[in-house]
Design a protein around this motif. Structure first.
Motif, PDB file in Angstrom:
ATOM      1  N   ASP A   1      29.218 -19.585  49.385  1.00  0.00           N
ATOM      2  CA  ASP A   1      28.540 -19.665  48.091  1.00  0.00           C
ATOM      3  C   ASP A   1      29.306 -20.523  47.099  1.00  0.00           C
ATOM      4  OD1 ASP A   1      26.487 -18.092  48.957  1.00  0.00           O
ATOM      5  OD2 ASP A   1      27.278 -16.229  48.128  1.00  0.00           O
ATOM      6  N   GLN A   2      30.620 -20.642  47.284  1.00  0.00           N
ATOM      7  CA  GLN A   2      31.415 -21.399  46.326  1.00  0.00           C
ATOM      8  C   GLN A   2      31.233 -22.904  46.452  1.00  0.00           C
ATOM      9  OE1 GLN A   2      35.472 -20.348  45.744  1.00  0.00           O
ATOM     10  NE2 GLN A   2      35.127 -18.145  45.831  1.00  0.00           N
ATOM     11  N   ILE A   3      30.626 -23.372  47.526  1.00  0.00           N
ATOM     12  CA  ILE A   3      30.478 -24.825  47.687  1.00  0.00           C
ATOM     13  C   ILE A   3      29.018 -25.269  47.640  1.00  0.00           C
ATOM     14  CG2 ILE A   3      32.582 -24.897  49.084  1.00  0.00           C
ATOM     15  CD1 ILE A   3      30.754 -25.399  51.530  1.00  0.00           C
ATOM     16  N   ARG A   4      28.080 -24.349  47.356  1.00  0.00           N
ATOM     17  CA  ARG A   4      26.672 -24.720  47.405  1.00  0.00           C
ATOM     18  C   ARG A   4      26.291 -25.717  46.312  1.00  0.00           C
ATOM     19  NH1 ARG A   4      24.559 -21.669  51.308  1.00  0.00           N
ATOM     20  NH2 ARG A   4      25.311 -19.541  51.624  1.00  0.00           N
ATOM     21  N   GLN A   5      27.034 -25.747  45.192  1.00  0.00           N
ATOM     22  CA  GLN A   5      26.676 -26.673  44.128  1.00  0.00           C
ATOM     23  C   GLN A   5      27.227 -28.074  44.368  1.00  0.00           C
ATOM     24  OE1 GLN A   5      29.080 -24.593  44.030  1.00  0.00           O
ATOM     25  NE2 GLN A   5      30.779 -25.254  42.748  1.00  0.00           N
ATOM     26  N   MET A   6      28.072 -28.218  45.397  1.00  0.00           N
ATOM     27  CA  MET A   6      28.648 -29.521  45.696  1.00  0.00           C
ATOM     28  C   MET A   6      27.622 -30.396  46.414  1.00  0.00           C
ATOM     29  SD  MET A   6      32.444 -28.488  47.053  1.00  0.00           S
ATOM     30  CE  MET A   6      33.577 -27.545  46.053  1.00  0.00           C
ATOM     31  N   ALA A   7      27.778 -31.696  46.307  1.00  0.00           N
ATOM     32  CA  ALA A   7      26.969 -32.606  47.102  1.00  0.00           C
ATOM     33  C   ALA A   7      27.363 -32.403  48.573  1.00  0.00           C
ATOM     34  CB  ALA A   7      27.223 -34.043  46.675  1.00  0.00           C
ATOM     35  N   PRO A   8      26.432 -32.487  49.513  1.00  0.00           N
ATOM     36  CA  PRO A   8      25.022 -32.870  49.348  1.00  0.00           C
ATOM     37  C   PRO A   8      24.075 -31.703  49.099  1.00  0.00           C
ATOM     38  CG  PRO A   8      25.532 -32.673  51.662  1.00  0.00           C
ATOM     39  CD  PRO A   8      26.796 -32.325  50.933  1.00  0.00           C
ATOM     40  N   TRP A   9      24.599 -30.476  48.888  1.00  0.00           N
ATOM     41  CA  TRP A   9      23.703 -29.333  48.754  1.00  0.00           C
ATOM     42  C   TRP A   9      23.109 -29.245  47.352  1.00  0.00           C
ATOM     43  CZ3 TRP A   9      28.779 -28.790  50.624  1.00  0.00           C
ATOM     44  CH2 TRP A   9      28.880 -28.766  52.018  1.00  0.00           C
ATOM     45  N   ASN A  10      23.959 -29.452  46.315  1.00  0.00           N
ATOM     46  CA  ASN A  10      23.504 -29.441  44.922  1.00  0.00           C
ATOM     47  C   ASN A  10      22.696 -28.185  44.598  1.00  0.00           C
ATOM     48  OD1 ASN A  10      24.683 -31.958  44.243  1.00  0.00           O
ATOM     49  ND2 ASN A  10      22.984 -33.011  45.254  1.00  0.00           N
ATOM     50  N   GLY A  11      23.176 -27.066  45.037  1.00  0.00           N
ATOM     51  CA  GLY A  11      22.502 -25.804  44.769  1.00  0.00           C
ATOM     52  C   GLY A  11      22.968 -25.195  43.460  1.00  0.00           C
ATOM     53  N   PRO A  12      22.582 -23.953  43.213  1.00  0.00           N
ATOM     54  CA  PRO A  12      22.970 -23.286  41.961  1.00  0.00           C
ATOM     55  C   PRO A  12      24.467 -23.016  41.926  1.00  0.00           C
ATOM     56  CG  PRO A  12      21.911 -21.734  43.451  1.00  0.00           C
ATOM     57  CD  PRO A  12      21.743 -23.089  44.068  1.00  0.00           C
ATOM     58  N   LYS A  13      25.019 -22.890  40.745  1.00  0.00           N
ATOM     59  CA  LYS A  13      26.425 -22.578  40.579  1.00  0.00           C
ATOM     60  C   LYS A  13      26.698 -21.164  41.122  1.00  0.00           C
ATOM     61  CE  LYS A  13      28.648 -23.749  36.962  1.00  0.00           C
ATOM     62  NZ  LYS A  13      29.142 -23.889  35.572  1.00  0.00           N
ATOM     63  N   PRO A  14      27.861 -20.953  41.697  1.00  0.00           N
ATOM     64  CA  PRO A  14      28.160 -19.628  42.254  1.00  0.00           C
ATOM     65  C   PRO A  14      28.277 -18.585  41.155  1.00  0.00           C
ATOM     66  CG  PRO A  14      30.124 -21.022  42.255  1.00  0.00           C
ATOM     67  CD  PRO A  14      28.972 -21.905  41.868  1.00  0.00           C
ATOM     68  N   ALA A  15      27.902 -17.368  41.501  1.00  0.00           N
ATOM     69  CA  ALA A  15      27.990 -16.275  40.533  1.00  0.00           C
ATOM     70  C   ALA A  15      29.434 -15.858  40.303  1.00  0.00           C
ATOM     71  CB  ALA A  15      27.166 -15.082  41.027  1.00  0.00           C
ATOM     72  N   GLN A  16      30.285 -16.035  41.294  1.00  0.00           N
ATOM     73  CA  GLN A  16      31.686 -15.650  41.190  1.00  0.00           C
ATOM     74  C   GLN A  16      32.521 -16.820  40.676  1.00  0.00           C
ATOM     75  OE1 GLN A  16      32.648 -12.532  41.735  1.00  0.00           O
ATOM     76  NE2 GLN A  16      30.533 -11.995  42.238  1.00  0.00           N
ATOM     77  N   PRO A  17      33.637 -16.551  40.008  1.00  0.00           N
ATOM     78  CA  PRO A  17      34.516 -17.621  39.542  1.00  0.00           C
ATOM     79  C   PRO A  17      35.016 -18.478  40.701  1.00  0.00           C
ATOM     80  CG  PRO A  17      35.124 -15.515  38.546  1.00  0.00           C
ATOM     81  CD  PRO A  17      34.120 -15.214  39.622  1.00  0.00           C
ATOM     82  N   TRP A  18      35.234 -19.744  40.431  1.00  0.00           N
ATOM     83  CA  TRP A  18      35.748 -20.668  41.426  1.00  0.00           C
ATOM     84  C   TRP A  18      37.179 -20.299  41.793  1.00  0.00           C
ATOM     85  CZ3 TRP A  18      34.723 -24.495  44.743  1.00  0.00           C
ATOM     86  CH2 TRP A  18      35.755 -25.335  45.139  1.00  0.00           C
ATOM     87  N   ASP A  19      37.469 -20.286  43.075  1.00  0.00           N
ATOM     88  CA  ASP A  19      38.818 -20.004  43.565  1.00  0.00           C
ATOM     89  C   ASP A  19      39.125 -21.021  44.645  1.00  0.00           C
ATOM     90  OD1 ASP A  19      41.099 -19.062  44.918  1.00  0.00           O
ATOM     91  OD2 ASP A  19      40.689 -17.007  44.304  1.00  0.00           O
ATOM     92  N   VAL A  20      39.967 -21.979  44.308  1.00  0.00           N
ATOM     93  CA  VAL A  20      40.202 -23.086  45.241  1.00  0.00           C
ATOM     94  C   VAL A  20      40.875 -22.595  46.530  1.00  0.00           C
ATOM     95  CG1 VAL A  20      42.451 -23.674  44.239  1.00  0.00           C
ATOM     96  CG2 VAL A  20      41.109 -25.431  45.434  1.00  0.00           C
ATOM     97  N   LEU A  21      41.712 -21.546  46.445  1.00  0.00           N
ATOM     98  CA  LEU A  21      42.349 -21.040  47.661  1.00  0.00           C
ATOM     99  C   LEU A  21      41.315 -20.417  48.585  1.00  0.00           C
ATOM    100  CD1 LEU A  21      44.910 -20.535  49.267  1.00  0.00           C
ATOM    101  CD2 LEU A  21      45.231 -18.410  48.007  1.00  0.00           C
ATOM    102  N   GLN A  22      40.385 -19.629  48.030  1.00  0.00           N
ATOM    103  CA  GLN A  22      39.323 -19.074  48.864  1.00  0.00           C
ATOM    104  C   GLN A  22      38.457 -20.181  49.450  1.00  0.00           C
ATOM    105  OE1 GLN A  22      37.025 -16.175  46.738  1.00  0.00           O
ATOM    106  NE2 GLN A  22      38.749 -14.800  46.401  1.00  0.00           N
ATOM    107  N   ALA A  23      38.133 -21.177  48.630  1.00  0.00           N
ATOM    108  CA  ALA A  23      37.255 -22.253  49.096  1.00  0.00           C
ATOM    109  C   ALA A  23      37.855 -23.030  50.247  1.00  0.00           C
ATOM    110  CB  ALA A  23      36.929 -23.197  47.941  1.00  0.00           C
ATOM    111  N   ASP A  24      39.187 -23.014  50.373  1.00  0.00           N
ATOM    112  CA  ASP A  24      39.820 -23.698  51.507  1.00  0.00           C
ATOM    113  C   ASP A  24      39.302 -23.170  52.842  1.00  0.00           C
ATOM    114  OD1 ASP A  24      41.315 -25.325  49.916  1.00  0.00           O
ATOM    115  OD2 ASP A  24      43.190 -24.223  50.143  1.00  0.00           O
ATOM    116  N   GLY A  25      38.872 -21.894  52.873  1.00  0.00           N
ATOM    117  CA  GLY A  25      38.353 -21.348  54.113  1.00  0.00           C
ATOM    118  C   GLY A  25      37.145 -22.104  54.627  1.00  0.00           C
TER     119      GLY A  25
END
Length: 252
Positions: free
Chosen positions: A35-59
């Motif tokens: 869910d943390q990357i859905r707003q990134m291209a090429p998906w351009n989805g809605p912003k995540p409901a949870q705060p951005w966490d770059v360490l979690q997003a590394d997964g």
């Protein structure tokens, strides 16, 4: 029933990792904060409901693609040398956390298991392997079987192990540390390690110091191949501390 009475700790320790992984196992979900990357291209989805966490997003941004490339390379009977998707290309084999030569990763690739499924299987295996390793280490240090099961379960379901499941090189490396410590303890305590996992009532372990050395060498090798060199260094520190401590403890 006799078989269950002897092996119930292994059955139990194999089942408890399903508790934190139940959504992945029974609902088919993948491990990672997608869910943390859905707003990134090429998906351009809605912003995540949870705060951005770059360490979690590394997964998702790092480990999932690394595993995917490694599995596909081995599935095509090739070596995972190169990652063409970062910058102008980067070495994949030389990136320790891609763990391209880690035997369980090679097996997942050769079996051509889909990446999301393979990562769930590997998460289950490493949580189970960590709990079993602490169980064996506890027995080696004279705990009862029930006490050893409690110790293994507490480690496998600890906040540390579960929090790092999304960044799998951590738990893949840490899962081998208890086995290395068990081998070290076995070198100082008689009888050696072999036979300790499911001892019969009134029956000690058997085997030789050679088997303990082999287990230590194998566990250290797997720690390094699993990819997280920082936690492998912690494992070496633990081996050194336990070795010194066991050498200083008087034995009758």
């Amino acid at each position: 029933m006799a078989l269950f009475r002897r092996y119930w700790p292994i059955f139990f320790l194999a089942l408890i990792p399903l508790i934190p992984l139940w959504r992945c196992v029974f609902l088919g979900e993948a491990i990672g904060p997608f869910d943390q990357i859905r707003q990134m291209a090429p998906w351009n989805g809605p912003k995540p409901a949870q705060p951005w966490d770059v360490l979690q997003a590394d997964g998702v941004l790092q480990f999932y693609p690394w595993r995917d490339m490694v599995f596909k390379a081995w599935g095509g009977m090739g070596m995972p040398f190169w990652n063409p998707y970062e910058l102008a290309g980067t070495p994949l084999l030389a990136n320790s956390q891609s763990a391209a030569l880690y035997p369980p990763h090679i097996l997942m690739g050769l079996l051509q298991i889909p990446t999301a499924t393979a990562m769930v299987v590997l998460a289950w295996f490493h949580l189970f392997w960590a709990t079993l390793g602490v169980y064996v280490l506890s027995l080696r240090l004279c705990a009862t079987r029930v006490g050893a099961v409690v110790g293994g379960s507490s480690f496998g379901l600890s906040a540390f192990m579960l929090a790092w499941t999304g960044l799998p090189s951590v738990i893949s490396t840490v899962a081998w540390i208890p086995w290395a410590l068990s081998a070290v303890a076995s070198l100082f305590i008689s009888p050696p390690l072999a036979g300790m996992i499911v001892p019969r009532e009134g029956e000690g372990g058997g085997g030789s110091a050679i088997s303990s050395f082999l287990l230590l060498a194998f566990s250290v090798g797997m720690m390094l191949l699993a990819g997280h060199l920082q936690f492998a260094a912690y494992g070496f520190m633990a081996i050194a501390v336990l070795s010194i401590g066991m050498a200083l403890i008087p034995r009758g």
